[in-house]
Motif scaffolding. Structure first.
Motif, short mmCIF file in Angstrom:
data_model
loop_
_atom_site.label_atom_id
_atom_site.label_comp_id
_atom_site.label_asym_id
_atom_site.label_seq_id
_atom_site.Cartn_x
_atom_site.Cartn_y
_atom_site.Cartn_z
N TYR A 92 -45.16 -11.06 52.21
CA TYR A 92 -45.45 -12.32 51.70
C TYR A 92 -44.37 -13.30 51.79
O TYR A 92 -43.29 -13.12 51.37
N PRO A 93 -44.59 -14.54 52.30
CA PRO A 93 -43.33 -15.21 52.65
C PRO A 93 -42.87 -16.00 51.48
O PRO A 93 -43.70 -16.44 50.64
N LYS A 94 -41.75 -15.99 51.27
CA LYS A 94 -40.98 -16.54 50.07
C LYS A 94 -41.32 -17.94 49.79
O LYS A 94 -41.53 -18.52 48.60
N ARG A 95 -41.37 -18.89 50.67
CA ARG A 95 -41.78 -20.35 50.51
C ARG A 95 -42.96 -20.28 49.79
O ARG A 95 -43.12 -21.13 49.01
N GLU A 96 -43.89 -19.49 50.37
CA GLU A 96 -45.48 -19.68 49.64
C GLU A 96 -45.18 -19.45 48.25
O GLU A 96 -45.59 -20.04 47.24
N LEU A 97 -44.62 -18.16 47.95
CA LEU A 97 -44.53 -17.86 46.56
C LEU A 97 -43.80 -18.69 45.31
O LEU A 97 -44.28 -19.01 44.46
N LEU A 98 -42.63 -19.31 46.24
CA LEU A 98 -42.09 -19.98 45.40
C LEU A 98 -42.65 -21.40 44.97
O LEU A 98 -42.57 -21.90 43.67
N SER A 99 -43.40 -21.91 45.88
CA SER A 99 -44.15 -22.97 45.68
C SER A 99 -45.64 -22.68 44.80
O SER A 99 -45.82 -23.55 43.96
N ALA A 100 -45.94 -21.64 44.82
CA ALA A 100 -46.88 -21.24 43.97
C ALA A 100 -46.45 -21.22 42.45
O ALA A 100 -46.79 -21.57 41.45
N PHE A 101 -45.25 -20.59 42.22
CA PHE A 101 -44.70 -20.71 40.96
C PHE A 101 -44.50 -22.06 40.38
O PHE A 101 -44.71 -22.13 39.16
N ARG A 102 -44.04 -22.93 41.25
CA ARG A 102 -44.04 -24.42 40.64
C ARG A 102 -45.03 -25.08 40.47
O ARG A 102 -45.22 -25.91 39.68
N ARG A 103 -46.17 -24.64 41.13
CA ARG A 103 -47.35 -25.05 41.06
C ARG A 103 -47.97 -24.66 39.74
O ARG A 103 -48.66 -25.65 38.71
N ASP A 104 -48.00 -23.29 39.44
CA ASP A 104 -48.66 -22.97 38.12
C ASP A 104 -47.74 -21.83 37.42
O ASP A 104 -47.46 -20.75 37.98
N PRO A 105 -47.22 -22.54 36.28
CA PRO A 105 -46.37 -21.53 35.51
C PRO A 105 -46.89 -20.31 35.21
O PRO A 105 -46.33 -19.44 35.07
#
Lengths: 201, 201
Positions: A92-105
């Motif tokens: 799992y690319p960490k960029r994707e994860l981090l932006s998903a976190f920001r998108r949805d709490p």
DNA sequence: CGAGTGATTGACTTAGATCAATGACCGTGG
DNA sequence: CCACGGTCATTGATCTAAGTCAATCACTCG
């Protein structure tokens, strides 16, 4: 318990799969931390090396387990990840994860829950190591790893793996299990261990 | 190392303090999980019970430590928290924390990073316990706990505390430190320990 | 059918736990 | 102001549980 089932499609779609042969490295200490991983099949050991080049296992990531979570907040990996058997990991690319976190709490929260659970397991493991006696240590482990009935443990690896996990030599573990069985504290059938109702203190 | 210094004012202000006598329970298994905690003073044991009511310690929370983080994502506590000495804990209502996370993803991320760092520290601790030799174990600990210069450790507690932390008897620790000093591997002045440049393998 | 691995048990060794004693230091209360 | 009790640091003596070395058997795999 596939840890990342909760992931939004966007992240899941961006993930990839990597196959590893026994002994092959997924990453090495010092590599750029770009991803976190999930074991789909097999087993990986996170190892660090002492000054005198002695390998020490930090953690054994098993099927379904997430690992290298700290990479999300670090720029480089802090240990080696070596396949201890032929394995397959999801990347799992960490960029994707981090932006998903920001998108949805809610996604972020779900991830925190996974981390908290990890902490739980690790603390229990440290506590286990505080128990000096092999007998008590093994019992402690069996109690905590027991399934819903609170008595039955299904071993997923070899006894050698278990010995390493609880910090005993394989011989000590064999002997301890044999003694526990002889004293009636446990029963074994193949790779299943069942605690007796009243395991003496 | 007060773990929650980063907390927004709103959450910090809503926290309270609870004092506990020796043996008193902060929460019990099955209680509604409404808060997470930080040990301000004293020590608490998180314990679970086997079918035959034998206590199994999951974790011992010490001064400065955050615990029961998993309560954030669970509706009920999964173990008992018992003060093993007269203690004082700070209580953080989970509603406040969770809404802070939802309000500001950066706060959530910061919390995740703390959890990840905890995992890191715990893994290092487990690694340490994998080192059998007292000498190597102590050296390992000193290396990891050394300050920026990579050689100097300032003890924050007593040597007895340190012994407990690294899983040695106090006597073994005293002897090991004495031997290390005699062999020139370390130098001690009061509660400061300095590693020699070339610590032999 | 060997080679490799896991499981098991025996014999021996040793490092660290445990028990014990001592001195330094500190706070406290009479 | 000092004696007393407590904790920490330290060292000696002893004991033991677990590590280590070693041998055997069962099993699988190519």
């Amino acid at each position: 318990m596939s840890a990342l089932d909760w992931l939004p499609e966007t992240v899941r779609k961006r993930s990839s799969v990597r196959a590893l042969e026994t002994g092959e490295a997924l990453f090495r200490l010092g590599d750029q931390a770009l991803s976190i991983f999930e074991v789909e099949e097999g087993r990986l050991r996170l190892v660090r090396y002492t000054i005198d080049s002695h390998a020490v296992t930090l953690h054994t990531a098993r099927r379904g387990e997430l690992f290298a979570e700290a990479a999300l907040f670090a720029s480089r990996y802090r240990c080696d990840a070596i396949a201890s058997m032929s394995s397959r990991v999801r990347v799992y690319p960490k960029r994707e994860l981090l932006s998903a976190f920001r998108r949805d709490p809610a996604v972020a929260e779900r991830f925190m829950a996974i981390l908290a659970q990890q902490i739980h397991a690790l603390r229990a493991r440290v506590e286990e190591r505080n128990i000096r006696s092999a007998r008590e240590r093994v019992l402690h482990h069996l109690v905590l790893s027991a399934g819903i009935d609170g008595r039955t443990t299904q071993l997923d690896g070899t006894l050698i793996d278990l010995a390493a996990e609880i910090g005993l030599s394989q011989e000590a573990l064999y002997r301890t299990l044999a003694a526990l069985e002889k004293s009636g504290a446990i029963k074994r059938k193949g790779s299943t261990i069942v605690l007796a109702k009243a395991s003496a203190a």
